[in-house]
Design a protein around this motif. Structure first.
Motif, PDB file in Angstrom:
ATOM      1  N   ARG A  53       2.418  26.106  72.701  1.00 40.11           N
ATOM      2  CA  ARG A  53       1.712  26.018  71.441  1.00 40.11           C
ATOM      3  C   ARG A  53       1.167  24.606  71.229  1.00 40.11           C
ATOM      4  NH1 ARG A  53       5.666  27.333  67.665  1.00 40.11           N
ATOM      5  NH2 ARG A  53       6.021  29.218  68.825  1.00 40.11           N
TER       6      ARG A  53
ATOM      7  N   SER B 295      -7.897  25.702  71.893  1.00 33.51           N
ATOM      8  CA  SER B 295      -7.558  27.043  72.368  1.00 33.51           C
ATOM      9  C   SER B 295      -8.002  28.144  71.417  1.00 33.51           C
ATOM     10  CB  SER B 295      -6.057  27.150  72.606  1.00 33.51           C
ATOM     11  OG  SER B 295      -5.370  27.071  71.368  1.00 33.51           O
ATOM     12  N   THR B 296      -8.209  27.808  70.171  1.00 35.33           N
ATOM     13  CA  THR B 296      -8.603  28.815  69.191  1.00 35.33           C
ATOM     14  C   THR B 296     -10.107  28.837  68.941  1.00 35.33           C
ATOM     15  OG1 THR B 296      -8.227  27.266  67.367  1.00 35.33           O
ATOM     16  CG2 THR B 296      -6.370  28.663  68.042  1.00 35.33           C
ATOM     17  N   ARG B 297     -10.825  28.004  69.622  1.00 36.10           N
ATOM     18  CA  ARG B 297     -12.276  27.913  69.440  1.00 36.10           C
ATOM     19  C   ARG B 297     -13.007  28.721  70.504  1.00 36.10           C
ATOM     20  NH1 ARG B 297     -10.487  26.798  65.233  1.00 36.10           N
ATOM     21  NH2 ARG B 297     -10.150  24.713  64.480  1.00 36.10           N
TER      22      ARG B 297
END
Length: 155
Positions: free
Chosen positions: A15, A22-24
């Motif tokens: 995490r 990583s969330t884009r």
């Protein structure tokens, strides 16, 4: 004192290491990596310029070298990175192993790009070296960031 299992620790580390990018979307990571690469590459060129390296280069077939303007290195990084971003988006959609395919392809293309500065006519050797190193600097900034994001693509 807390006790964590190896699985809990691995999830926590994962995490933390994946983080913001990583969330884009892949294209956005590519744009952000390109901007970072352009800034670092231009800074490298400015240091070389301040050190006395002549910033004049010629394209094959040119009669004489032309000045590379301030911002020229950043502009080149942005221009060529568009193809890399398109490649990354396509690989994220259709490739079986997008991160590996992206890395291999872009490293090979970077290596091939070194031929340009090597054969630039009417260009000082110091300028040829700065041009070649700038290709590597840009690639070293951009390729790992985009490849890291592509490694998180799940099918």
């Amino acid at each position: 004192m807390s006790v964590t299992t190896p699985q809990t620790q691995a999830r926590t580390e994962s995490r933390h290491t994946t983080g913001f990018l990583s969330t884009r979307p892949v294209w956005l990571v590519g744009v952000l990596a390109t901007l970072a690469g352009a800034v670092v590459t231009e800074a490298f060129a400015l240091v070389a310029r301040a050190s006395g390296v002549p910033m004049e280069a010629a394209s094959p077939g040119a009669e004489e070298a032309a000045e590379i303007p301030v911002g020229g290195f950043a502009g080149g990084v942005v221009f060529w990175s568009v193809a890399g971003i398109v490649l990354a988006v396509v690989l994220a959609r259709w490739a079986k192993r997008p991160a590996r395919t992206f890395t291999v392809t872009t490293v090979v293309l970077t290596a091939l790009s070194l031929a340009g500065p090597a054969v630039a006519p009417h260009t000082a050797t110091s300028t040829q070296i700065v041009l070649a190193v700038s290709h590597v600097v840009a690639a070293a900034m951009i390729i790992p960031l985009v490849a890291r994001r592509l490694s998180l693509v799940r099918r």
